[in-house]
Motif scaffolding. Structure first.
Motif, PDB file in Angstrom:
ATOM      1  N   CYS A 119       0.552  -1.057  -0.007  1.00  0.00           N
ATOM      2  CA  CYS A 119      -0.037   0.149   0.063  1.00  0.00           C
ATOM      3  C   CYS A 119       0.711   1.324  -0.079  1.00  0.00           C
ATOM      4  O   CYS A 119       0.261   2.395   0.159  1.00  0.00           O
ATOM      5  N   SER A 120       2.181   1.112  -0.074  1.00  0.00           N
ATOM      6  CA  SER A 120       2.935   2.425  -0.244  1.00  0.00           C
ATOM      7  C   SER A 120       2.464   3.403  -1.181  1.00  0.00           C
ATOM      8  O   SER A 120       2.612   4.633  -0.862  1.00  0.00           O
ATOM      9  N   SER A 121       2.072   2.970  -2.343  1.00  0.00           N
ATOM     10  CA  SER A 121       1.798   3.786  -3.181  1.00  0.00           C
ATOM     11  C   SER A 121       0.449   4.758  -3.138  1.00  0.00           C
ATOM     12  O   SER A 121       0.592   5.648  -3.753  1.00  0.00           O
ATOM     13  N   SER A 122      -0.156   4.051  -2.238  1.00  0.00           N
ATOM     14  CA  SER A 122      -1.477   4.863  -1.867  1.00  0.00           C
ATOM     15  C   SER A 122      -1.165   6.092  -1.228  1.00  0.00           C
ATOM     16  O   SER A 122      -2.151   6.960  -1.065  1.00  0.00           O
ATOM     17  N   VAL A 123       0.135   6.152  -0.371  1.00  0.00           N
ATOM     18  CA  VAL A 123       0.386   7.409   0.091  1.00  0.00           C
ATOM     19  C   VAL A 123       1.801   7.971  -0.365  1.00  0.00           C
ATOM     20  O   VAL A 123       2.339   8.662   0.033  1.00  0.00           O
ATOM     21  N   GLY A 124       1.813   7.742  -1.887  1.00  0.00           N
ATOM     22  CA  GLY A 124       2.882   8.370  -2.509  1.00  0.00           C
ATOM     23  C   GLY A 124       4.330   7.916  -2.265  1.00  0.00           C
ATOM     24  O   GLY A 124       5.190   8.675  -2.668  1.00  0.00           O
ATOM     25  N   LEU A 125       4.561   6.646  -1.733  1.00  0.00           N
ATOM     26  CA  LEU A 125       5.665   6.033  -1.367  1.00  0.00           C
ATOM     27  C   LEU A 125       6.078   5.075  -2.627  1.00  0.00           C
ATOM     28  O   LEU A 125       5.301   4.477  -3.135  1.00  0.00           O
ATOM     29  N   ASN A 126       7.551   4.832  -2.490  1.00  0.00           N
ATOM     30  CA  ASN A 126       8.018   3.727  -3.201  1.00  0.00           C
ATOM     31  C   ASN A 126       8.049   2.362  -2.696  1.00  0.00           C
ATOM     32  O   ASN A 126       8.404   2.337  -1.368  1.00  0.00           O
ATOM     33  N   TYR A 127       7.514   1.191  -3.272  1.00  0.00           N
ATOM     34  CA  TYR A 127       7.398   0.023  -2.764  1.00  0.00           C
ATOM     35  C   TYR A 127       8.824  -0.517  -2.136  1.00  0.00           C
ATOM     36  O   TYR A 127       8.800  -1.098  -1.208  1.00  0.00           O
ATOM     37  N   TRP A 128       9.715  -0.444  -2.952  1.00  0.00           N
ATOM     38  CA  TRP A 128      11.238  -0.993  -2.647  1.00  0.00           C
ATOM     39  C   TRP A 128      11.838  -0.313  -1.506  1.00  0.00           C
ATOM     40  O   TRP A 128      12.445  -0.921  -0.692  1.00  0.00           O
ATOM     41  N   GLU A 129      11.548   1.288  -1.410  1.00  0.00           N
ATOM     42  CA  GLU A 129      12.053   1.710  -0.210  1.00  0.00           C
ATOM     43  C   GLU A 129      11.418   1.344   1.254  1.00  0.00           C
ATOM     44  O   GLU A 129      11.950   1.083   2.016  1.00  0.00           O
ATOM     45  N   SER A 130       9.869   0.943   1.114  1.00  0.00           N
ATOM     46  CA  SER A 130       9.345   0.352   2.047  1.00  0.00           C
ATOM     47  C   SER A 130       9.847  -1.034   2.369  1.00  0.00           C
ATOM     48  O   SER A 130       9.893  -1.488   3.558  1.00  0.00           O
ATOM     49  N   TYR A 131       9.929  -1.784   1.236  1.00  0.00           N
ATOM     50  CA  TYR A 131      10.465  -3.190   1.415  1.00  0.00           C
ATOM     51  C   TYR A 131      11.770  -3.176   2.245  1.00  0.00           C
ATOM     52  O   TYR A 131      11.820  -3.980   3.104  1.00  0.00           O
ATOM     53  N   SER A 132      12.623  -2.279   1.874  1.00  0.00           N
ATOM     54  CA  SER A 132      13.929  -2.095   2.708  1.00  0.00           C
ATOM     55  C   SER A 132      13.680  -1.605   4.105  1.00  0.00           C
ATOM     56  O   SER A 132      14.444  -2.401   4.981  1.00  0.00           O
ATOM     57  N   LYS A 133      13.121  -0.677   4.330  1.00  0.00           N
ATOM     58  CA  LYS A 133      12.802  -0.249   5.582  1.00  0.00           C
ATOM     59  C   LYS A 133      12.325  -1.594   6.627  1.00  0.00           C
ATOM     60  O   LYS A 133      12.622  -1.617   7.708  1.00  0.00           O
ATOM     61  N   LEU A 134      11.235  -2.194   6.038  1.00  0.00           N
ATOM     62  CA  LEU A 134      10.605  -3.312   6.737  1.00  0.00           C
ATOM     63  C   LEU A 134      11.727  -4.256   7.397  1.00  0.00           C
ATOM     64  O   LEU A 134      11.794  -4.758   8.460  1.00  0.00           O
ATOM     65  N   PHE A 135      12.660  -4.637   6.321  1.00  0.00           N
ATOM     66  CA  PHE A 135      13.750  -5.592   6.750  1.00  0.00           C
ATOM     67  C   PHE A 135      14.811  -4.917   7.714  1.00  0.00           C
ATOM     68  O   PHE A 135      15.110  -5.453   8.698  1.00  0.00           O
ATOM     69  N   GLU A 136      15.157  -3.890   7.550  1.00  0.00           N
ATOM     70  CA  GLU A 136      16.087  -2.879   8.273  1.00  0.00           C
ATOM     71  C   GLU A 136      15.516  -2.897   9.462  1.00  0.00           C
ATOM     72  O   GLU A 136      16.421  -2.647  10.724  1.00  0.00           O
ATOM     73  N   ASN A 137      14.365  -2.496   9.787  1.00  0.00           N
ATOM     74  CA  ASN A 137      13.789  -2.395  11.261  1.00  0.00           C
ATOM     75  C   ASN A 137      13.215  -3.699  11.785  1.00  0.00           C
ATOM     76  O   ASN A 137      12.331  -3.532  12.874  1.00  0.00           O
ATOM     77  N   GLN A 138      13.326  -4.830  11.207  1.00  0.00           N
ATOM     78  CA  GLN A 138      12.887  -6.026  11.566  1.00  0.00           C
ATOM     79  C   GLN A 138      13.251  -6.213  13.265  1.00  0.00           C
ATOM     80  O   GLN A 138      14.491  -6.279  13.561  1.00  0.00           O
TER      81      GLN A 138
END
Length: 235
Positions: A126-145
């Motif tokens: 749903c990143s794109s629904s708020v104007g964000l990039n999917y792959w940036e969100s993908y990386s953030k989720l792993f980095e903050n796991q």
């Protein structure tokens, strides 16, 4: 007196045995992970996908014209998926994705014993629904796991307390379309008998469908490098 002590020991042992059996019965299945002693020329069992994997509307990193495709079935809460993200994907990206040799496709396979994996998958989608990039969100989720924000994966994606964005993202995450997309990914994984993460399917690109060799576990970069070279020789 001795007989009573023996009976007590027997009963305690029996209870411990039952408890241990219960823990084993209810414990999550073991994931297949990389062999730390893997050698580049090591022979491993070759398994090919049985079905055509649908790539339409899935997140793709790299050129759609790349001759080789790697499909990843992954779980944002899986530590072995994070290992692949941290150690292997950057090398594949630098040497093959950025050079338009490989396109990398993410498929969601949230494991049932990871409480926040499905909501993390929805937040990324749903990143794109708020104007964000999917792959940036993908990386953030792993980095903050594993951190406290995992109680609400959408907070990791947003990194903001903007109430409008929070509400918009939450609505998207709960939408039938997004939840159905994740369920379809899970069904595809089950159809290939995939039962652990990360699992990859690597093969020659074929538009919006895909099949190829299945690679199980957070295997080292050298294995992917060898597989890519083999496929390039077949073109």
């Amino acid at each position: 007196m001795k007989i009573i002590n023996k009976n007590k020991n027997f009963l305690i042992g029996l209870l411990i045995g039952i408890g241990g059996a219960s823990m084993l019965w209810n414990s999550p299945p073991k994931l297949k992970i990389a062999n730390p002693n893997f050698r580049p020329n090591e022979t491993i069992e070759t398994i090919f996908s049985k079905n055509k994997i649908n790539l339409l509307n899935e997140p793709i990193l790299g050129s759609k014209k790349a001759p080789i495709t790697i499909v990843e079935f992954s779980d944002f809460q899986c530590p072995y998926c994070k290992r692949f993200h941290d150690l292997v994907l950057p090398l594949i990206k630098e040497n093959y994705i950025d050079k338009e040799i490989v396109r990398f496709v993410h498929k969601d396979f949230p494991l049932p014993f990871h409480a926040f994996a499905k909501s993390a998958a929805a937040a990324a989608r749903c990143s794109s629904s708020v104007g964000l990039n999917y792959w940036e969100s993908y990386s953030k989720l792993f980095e903050n796991q594993g951190g406290i924000p995992w109680l609400k994966p959408q907070n990791i994606v947003l990194e903001s307390s903007n109430s409008k964005n929070n509400l918009r993202l939450k609505k998207c995450m709960e939408s039938e379309e997004v939840l159905l997309s994740i369920e379809k990914n899970i069904e595809e994984a089950n159809a290939e008998n995939i039962n652990g993460t990360p699992t990859f399917i690597i093969g020659l690109s074929d538009g919006n469908i895909h099949n190829g060799e299945i690679i199980i576990g957070a295997m080292p970069y050298e294995l992917f490098k060898n597989k890519i070279k083999e496929l390039l020789n077949d073109i």
